[in-house]
Design a protein around this motif. Structure first.
Motif, PDB file in Angstrom:
ATOM      1  N   ALA A  84      30.459 -20.762 -10.380  1.00  0.00           N
ATOM      2  CA  ALA A  84      29.371 -21.086  -9.459  1.00  0.00           C
ATOM      3  C   ALA A  84      29.158 -22.585  -9.362  1.00  0.00           C
ATOM      4  CB  ALA A  84      28.077 -20.402  -9.906  1.00  0.00           C
ATOM      5  N   ASP A  87      32.006 -23.854  -7.268  1.00  0.00           N
ATOM      6  CA  ASP A  87      31.883 -23.447  -5.872  1.00  0.00           C
ATOM      7  C   ASP A  87      30.752 -24.175  -5.149  1.00  0.00           C
ATOM      8  OD1 ASP A  87      33.976 -21.724  -6.100  1.00  0.00           O
ATOM      9  OD2 ASP A  87      32.717 -19.973  -6.525  1.00  0.00           O
ATOM     10  N   SER A  88      29.767 -24.632  -5.867  1.00  0.00           N
ATOM     11  CA  SER A  88      28.628 -25.260  -5.196  1.00  0.00           C
ATOM     12  C   SER A  88      28.841 -26.734  -4.905  1.00  0.00           C
ATOM     13  CB  SER A  88      27.374 -25.108  -6.066  1.00  0.00           C
ATOM     14  OG  SER A  88      27.524 -25.856  -7.256  1.00  0.00           O
ATOM     15  N   GLU A  89      30.019 -27.237  -5.161  1.00  0.00           N
ATOM     16  CA  GLU A  89      30.266 -28.661  -4.957  1.00  0.00           C
ATOM     17  C   GLU A  89      30.367 -29.050  -3.490  1.00  0.00           C
ATOM     18  OE1 GLU A  89      33.680 -29.481  -7.340  1.00  0.00           O
ATOM     19  OE2 GLU A  89      32.531 -29.413  -9.212  1.00  0.00           O
ATOM     20  N   SER A  90      30.794 -28.150  -2.621  1.00  0.00           N
ATOM     21  CA  SER A  90      30.886 -28.501  -1.204  1.00  0.00           C
ATOM     22  C   SER A  90      30.421 -27.320  -0.351  1.00  0.00           C
ATOM     23  CB  SER A  90      32.330 -28.877  -0.841  1.00  0.00           C
ATOM     24  OG  SER A  90      33.145 -27.741  -0.908  1.00  0.00           O
ATOM     25  N   PRO A  91      29.906 -27.615   0.853  1.00  0.00           N
ATOM     26  CA  PRO A  91      29.429 -26.526   1.724  1.00  0.00           C
ATOM     27  C   PRO A  91      30.536 -25.566   2.152  1.00  0.00           C
ATOM     28  CG  PRO A  91      28.595 -28.646   2.481  1.00  0.00           C
ATOM     29  CD  PRO A  91      29.579 -28.916   1.394  1.00  0.00           C
ATOM     30  N   SER A  93      33.098 -24.617   0.420  1.00  0.00           N
ATOM     31  CA  SER A  93      33.404 -23.684  -0.662  1.00  0.00           C
ATOM     32  C   SER A  93      32.318 -22.621  -0.789  1.00  0.00           C
ATOM     33  CB  SER A  93      33.589 -24.438  -1.985  1.00  0.00           C
ATOM     34  OG  SER A  93      32.383 -25.058  -2.367  1.00  0.00           O
ATOM     35  N   VAL A  94      31.078 -22.957  -0.422  1.00  0.00           N
ATOM     36  CA  VAL A  94      30.001 -21.971  -0.480  1.00  0.00           C
ATOM     37  C   VAL A  94      30.264 -20.864   0.535  1.00  0.00           C
ATOM     38  CG1 VAL A  94      27.535 -21.617  -0.111  1.00  0.00           C
ATOM     39  CG2 VAL A  94      28.322 -23.638  -1.327  1.00  0.00           C
ATOM     40  N   GLU A  95      30.758 -21.235   1.725  1.00  0.00           N
ATOM     41  CA  GLU A  95      31.092 -20.230   2.735  1.00  0.00           C
ATOM     42  C   GLU A  95      32.250 -19.352   2.260  1.00  0.00           C
ATOM     43  OE1 GLU A  95      31.842 -22.311   6.349  1.00  0.00           O
ATOM     44  OE2 GLU A  95      29.810 -23.123   6.446  1.00  0.00           O
ATOM     45  N   VAL A  97      32.980 -18.672  -0.823  1.00  0.00           N
ATOM     46  CA  VAL A  97      32.446 -17.811  -1.880  1.00  0.00           C
ATOM     47  C   VAL A  97      31.719 -16.628  -1.261  1.00  0.00           C
ATOM     48  CG1 VAL A  97      30.737 -17.690  -3.747  1.00  0.00           C
ATOM     49  CG2 VAL A  97      32.283 -19.634  -3.590  1.00  0.00           C
ATOM     50  N   TYR A  98      30.948 -16.899  -0.208  1.00  0.00           N
ATOM     51  CA  TYR A  98      30.232 -15.808   0.466  1.00  0.00           C
ATOM     52  C   TYR A  98      31.213 -14.785   1.020  1.00  0.00           C
ATOM     53  CZ  TYR A  98      27.476 -13.275   3.860  1.00  0.00           C
ATOM     54  OH  TYR A  98      26.877 -12.281   4.585  1.00  0.00           O
TER      55      TYR A  98
END
Length: 128
Positions: A84, A87-91, A93-95, A97-98
Protein backbone atom coordinates in the motif's frame (compact mmCIF):
# COMPACT_ATOMS: atom_id res chain seq x y z
CA UNK A 1 -45.50 38.36 71.46
CA UNK A 2 -43.61 35.56 73.17
CA UNK A 3 -44.88 33.08 70.59
CA UNK A 4 -43.56 35.23 67.74
CA UNK A 5 -40.16 35.60 69.41
CA UNK A 6 -40.01 31.87 70.16
CA UNK A 7 -40.78 30.92 66.55
CA UNK A 8 -38.28 33.55 65.29
CA UNK A 9 -35.64 32.17 67.69
CA UNK A 10 -36.33 28.61 66.50
CA UNK A 11 -36.09 29.63 62.81
CA UNK A 12 -32.86 31.51 63.51
CA UNK A 13 -31.29 28.46 65.20
CA UNK A 14 -32.36 26.14 62.35
CA UNK A 15 -30.95 28.48 59.71
CA UNK A 16 -27.67 28.76 61.67
CA UNK A 17 -27.47 24.96 61.84
CA UNK A 18 -28.15 24.63 58.09
CA UNK A 19 -25.58 27.30 57.21
CA UNK A 20 -23.08 25.65 59.54
CA UNK A 21 -23.57 22.27 57.88
CA UNK A 22 -23.21 23.79 54.41
CA UNK A 23 -20.01 25.53 55.52
CA UNK A 24 -18.69 22.26 56.99
CA UNK A 25 -19.41 20.33 53.79
CA UNK A 26 -17.74 22.96 51.60
CA UNK A 27 -14.81 23.35 53.98
CA UNK A 28 -14.22 19.59 54.20
CA UNK A 29 -13.78 19.46 50.41
CA UNK A 30 -10.60 21.51 50.78
CA UNK A 31 -8.86 18.67 52.60
CA UNK A 32 -9.21 16.22 49.71
CA UNK A 33 -6.28 17.36 47.61
CA UNK A 34 -5.24 13.89 46.45
CA UNK A 35 -7.92 11.83 44.81
CA UNK A 36 -7.26 8.22 43.84
CA UNK A 37 -6.64 7.61 40.18
CA UNK A 38 -7.25 4.22 38.68
CA UNK A 39 -5.70 5.12 35.33
CA UNK A 40 -2.29 3.78 34.39
CA UNK A 41 0.33 6.44 34.79
CA UNK A 42 3.17 7.30 32.42
CA UNK A 43 6.28 5.22 32.89
CA UNK A 44 9.69 5.81 31.35
CA UNK A 45 10.63 2.15 31.29
CA UNK A 46 9.41 -0.01 28.43
CA UNK A 47 6.85 -2.61 29.53
CA UNK A 48 7.15 -6.15 28.22
CA UNK A 49 3.76 -6.06 26.47
CA UNK A 50 4.25 -2.79 24.57
CA UNK A 51 4.34 -3.02 20.77
CA UNK A 52 4.65 0.69 20.11
CA UNK A 53 8.41 0.82 19.50
CA UNK A 54 8.92 -2.57 17.87
CA UNK A 55 10.16 -2.85 14.31
CA UNK A 56 8.02 -4.80 11.85
CA UNK A 57 10.43 -7.74 12.02
CA UNK A 58 10.22 -7.81 15.82
CA UNK A 59 6.42 -7.74 15.63
CA UNK A 60 6.43 -10.68 13.22
CA UNK A 61 8.88 -12.63 15.39
CA UNK A 62 6.76 -11.96 18.43
CA UNK A 63 3.65 -13.15 16.58
CA UNK A 64 5.46 -16.37 15.63
CA UNK A 65 6.34 -16.86 19.29
CA UNK A 66 2.62 -16.76 20.05
CA UNK A 67 1.72 -19.26 17.34
CA UNK A 68 2.42 -19.94 13.69
CA UNK A 69 -0.92 -18.66 12.37
CA UNK A 70 -0.45 -15.32 14.13
CA UNK A 71 3.01 -15.03 12.56
CA UNK A 72 1.64 -15.71 9.10
CA UNK A 73 -1.09 -13.11 9.58
CA UNK A 74 1.51 -10.60 10.80
CA UNK A 75 3.62 -11.23 7.70
CA UNK A 76 0.59 -10.79 5.45
CA UNK A 77 -0.31 -7.51 7.19
CA UNK A 78 3.25 -6.24 6.83
CA UNK A 79 3.36 -7.18 3.13
CA UNK A 80 0.01 -5.51 2.52
CA UNK A 81 1.22 -2.39 4.32
CA UNK A 82 4.41 -2.24 2.27
CA UNK A 83 2.43 -2.78 -0.95
CA UNK A 84 0.00 0.00 0.00
CA UNK A 85 2.86 2.40 0.73
CA UNK A 86 4.46 1.56 -2.61
CA UNK A 87 1.15 1.89 -4.46
CA UNK A 88 0.30 5.25 -2.92
CA UNK A 89 3.37 6.96 -4.32
CA UNK A 90 1.71 8.09 -7.56
CA UNK A 91 -1.88 8.65 -8.73
CA UNK A 92 -1.47 6.27 -11.69
CA UNK A 93 -0.49 3.44 -9.40
CA UNK A 94 -3.57 4.08 -7.24
CA UNK A 95 -5.78 3.57 -10.31
CA UNK A 96 -3.91 0.37 -11.14
CA UNK A 97 -4.38 -0.86 -7.59
CA UNK A 98 -8.11 -0.16 -7.83
CA UNK A 99 -8.36 -2.11 -11.08
CA UNK A 100 -6.33 -4.95 -9.57
CA UNK A 101 -8.65 -5.04 -6.54
CA UNK A 102 -11.75 -5.07 -8.75
CA UNK A 103 -10.35 -7.97 -10.79
CA UNK A 104 -9.49 -9.88 -7.61
CA UNK A 105 -13.00 -9.26 -6.26
CA UNK A 106 -14.61 -10.44 -9.48
CA UNK A 107 -12.38 -13.52 -9.48
CA UNK A 108 -13.41 -14.41 -5.93
CA UNK A 109 -17.09 -13.64 -6.48
CA UNK A 110 -17.90 -15.14 -9.85
CA UNK A 111 -21.56 -15.65 -9.01
CA UNK A 112 -23.67 -12.69 -10.04
CA UNK A 113 -25.14 -10.78 -7.15
CA UNK A 114 -28.76 -9.70 -6.81
CA UNK A 115 -28.29 -6.42 -8.68
CA UNK A 116 -26.59 -8.10 -11.62
CA UNK A 117 -29.34 -10.70 -11.76
CA UNK A 118 -31.95 -7.92 -11.75
CA UNK A 119 -30.12 -6.11 -14.56
CA UNK A 120 -30.04 -9.29 -16.64
CA UNK A 121 -33.75 -9.86 -16.01
CA UNK A 122 -34.59 -6.29 -17.05
CA UNK A 123 -32.54 -6.68 -20.22
CA UNK A 124 -34.39 -9.90 -21.06
CA UNK A 125 -37.79 -8.34 -20.43
CA UNK A 126 -37.12 -5.12 -22.34
CA UNK A 127 -35.20 -6.89 -25.10
CA UNK A 128 -32.24 -4.49 -25.02
Amino acid sequence: MQIVLASFNKALRQSIVVIGLMFFINFSGLFFFVQPSYAVGFSTEKPAFSTEKLTPEEKIDRAYEYNRAAGIRAEDRQEAYEQAVKDSESPQSVEKVYERNVKAYEKENQEPNLIEKAEDLIEKVTGK
